[in-house]
Design a protein around this motif. Structure first.
Motif, PDB file in Angstrom:
ATOM      1  N   ASN A  37      29.220  44.881   6.230  1.00 55.62           N
ATOM      2  CA  ASN A  37      30.186  45.936   6.554  1.00 55.62           C
ATOM      3  C   ASN A  37      31.636  45.479   6.462  1.00 55.62           C
ATOM      4  N   ASN A  38      31.944  44.280   6.925  1.00 53.90           N
ATOM      5  CA  ASN A  38      33.332  43.814   6.950  1.00 53.90           C
ATOM      6  C   ASN A  38      33.703  42.998   5.721  1.00 53.90           C
ATOM      7  N   LEU A  39      32.822  42.956   4.734  1.00 53.99           N
ATOM      8  CA  LEU A  39      33.050  42.144   3.545  1.00 53.99           C
ATOM      9  C   LEU A  39      33.825  42.948   2.503  1.00 53.99           C
ATOM     10  N   GLU A  40      34.969  42.407   2.094  1.00 57.57           N
ATOM     11  CA  GLU A  40      35.788  43.063   1.067  1.00 57.57           C
ATOM     12  C   GLU A  40      35.863  42.160  -0.155  1.00 57.57           C
ATOM     13  N   CYS A  41      35.848  42.799  -1.320  1.00 61.54           N
ATOM     14  CA  CYS A  41      35.957  42.023  -2.554  1.00 61.54           C
ATOM     15  C   CYS A  41      37.073  42.612  -3.423  1.00 61.54           C
ATOM     16  N   ASP A  42      37.438  41.847  -4.443  1.00 62.59           N
ATOM     17  CA  ASP A  42      38.498  42.269  -5.352  1.00 62.59           C
ATOM     18  C   ASP A  42      37.944  43.324  -6.299  1.00 62.59           C
ATOM     19  N   TYR A  43      38.555  44.479  -6.313  1.00 58.15           N
ATOM     20  CA  TYR A  43      38.101  45.585  -7.153  1.00 58.15           C
ATOM     21  C   TYR A  43      39.291  46.100  -7.947  1.00 58.15           C
ATOM     22  N   TYR A  44      39.442  45.610  -9.159  1.00 57.23           N
ATOM     23  CA  TYR A  44      40.551  45.963 -10.041  1.00 57.23           C
ATOM     24  C   TYR A  44      41.899  45.795  -9.340  1.00 57.23           C
ATOM     25  N   GLY A  45      42.074  44.647  -8.683  1.00 57.17           N
ATOM     26  CA  GLY A  45      43.343  44.317  -8.048  1.00 57.17           C
ATOM     27  C   GLY A  45      43.468  44.763  -6.603  1.00 57.17           C
ATOM     28  N   ASP A  46      42.572  45.583  -6.117  1.00 51.70           N
ATOM     29  CA  ASP A  46      42.597  46.044  -4.723  1.00 51.70           C
ATOM     30  C   ASP A  46      41.441  45.423  -3.961  1.00 51.70           C
ATOM     31  N   LYS A  47      41.588  45.381  -2.648  1.00 52.44           N
ATOM     32  CA  LYS A  47      40.485  44.933  -1.794  1.00 52.44           C
ATOM     33  C   LYS A  47      39.677  46.163  -1.395  1.00 52.44           C
ATOM     34  N   MET A  48      38.383  46.127  -1.712  1.00 50.89           N
ATOM     35  CA  MET A  48      37.490  47.244  -1.392  1.00 50.89           C
ATOM     36  C   MET A  48      36.281  46.714  -0.625  1.00 50.89           C
ATOM     37  N   PRO A  49      35.790  47.469   0.336  1.00 55.67           N
ATOM     38  CA  PRO A  49      34.556  47.060   1.008  1.00 55.67           C
ATOM     39  C   PRO A  49      33.392  47.091   0.017  1.00 55.67           C
ATOM     40  N   VAL A  50      32.527  46.097   0.119  1.00 60.04           N
ATOM     41  CA  VAL A  50      31.375  46.006  -0.782  1.00 60.04           C
ATOM     42  C   VAL A  50      30.500  47.247  -0.633  1.00 60.04           C
ATOM     43  N   THR A  51      30.435  47.800   0.562  1.00 59.60           N
ATOM     44  CA  THR A  51      29.587  48.967   0.808  1.00 59.60           C
ATOM     45  C   THR A  51      30.041  50.193   0.018  1.00 59.60           C
ATOM     46  N   GLN A  52      31.292  50.192  -0.464  1.00 56.44           N
ATOM     47  CA  GLN A  52      31.796  51.331  -1.236  1.00 56.44           C
ATOM     48  C   GLN A  52      31.631  51.167  -2.736  1.00 56.44           C
ATOM     49  N   ILE A  53      31.404  49.938  -3.190  1.00 59.78           N
ATOM     50  CA  ILE A  53      31.289  49.739  -4.638  1.00 59.78           C
ATOM     51  C   ILE A  53      29.891  49.304  -5.054  1.00 59.78           C
ATOM     52  N   ALA A  54      28.961  49.267  -4.090  1.00 58.14           N
ATOM     53  CA  ALA A  54      27.600  48.836  -4.413  1.00 58.14           C
ATOM     54  C   ALA A  54      26.605  49.466  -3.449  1.00 58.14           C
ATOM     55  N   ALA A  55      25.388  49.620  -3.935  1.00 63.03           N
ATOM     56  CA  ALA A  55      24.290  50.077  -3.081  1.00 63.03           C
ATOM     57  C   ALA A  55      23.641  48.840  -2.474  1.00 63.03           C
TER      58      ALA A  55
END
Length: 181
Positions: A37-55
């Motif tokens: 839940n609290n894990l953020e990764c680099d998504y095209y230059g922005d920080k996005m939570p993994v839960t929003q960019i992956a199942a």
């Protein structure tokens, strides 16, 4: 119950809910999507939570499978997992990432219980700060007589005590979950 006590109760409940959310991200030896839940990764230059960019799926009790919606995000998710304090090495499986959650050792369990205890102590301090703020507001409010002010202070103290008991209850639940083999 007094308005200040109700306001204090609302703020304290927010703290308790936040504590539950933070504790859900502690690893307990079982696979849970809340671990990320609290894990953020680099998504095209922005920080996005993994839960929003992956199942995130749980195919087995000790395994998480992360399937990015865009296959180009695999590397950034793996980098974020490696940089986090989760303590699990990701395995890349084509377009998926597998996290095999190892069984916790006794030392690691005790360490997690200590971490859980420190979280709970921080939230107890936050609850006491809410109490202090409400008491200060109450003292500055000229519409209260001395008797009603004393009654309101007692209500605020009662709400504080209930909230601290709730934090202790959440801690005991999490401790038993961590220590269960």
């Amino acid at each position: 119950m007094d308005d200040y006590a109700l306001l204090a109760k609302e703020e304290m409940n927010k703290s308790i809910n936040s504590l539950r959310e933070n504790l859900s991200s502690l690893r307990t030896g079982r696979a849970s999507p809340a671990l990320l839940n609290n894990l953020e990764c680099d998504y095209y230059g922005d920080k996005m939570p993994v839960t929003q960019i992956a199942a995130i799926k749980v195919p087995e009790p000790r395994q998480l499978v992360i399937e990015p919606y865009d296959r180009n995000d695999v590397k950034s998710i793996v980098t974020a997992i490696n940089a986090s304090d989760i303590g699990i090495n990701p395995v890349i499986d084509g377009n998926k990432i597998r996290l095999i959650i190892p069984a916790l050792t006794e030392d690691r369990r005790k360490e997690l219980v200590k971490k859980c205890k420190s979280y709970c102590e921080e939230y107890k301090v936050a609850i006491r700060n809410v109490r202090r703020d409400m008491m200060d507001k109450l003292k500055k409010d000229d519409t209260y007589t001395e008797d009603t002010r004393k009654r309101a202070e007692a209500d605020i103290q009662k709400v504080t005590d209930e909230s601290i008991v709730e934090v202790d209850k959440v801690y005991k639940e999490k401790e038993s979950e961590i220590m269960a083999i």
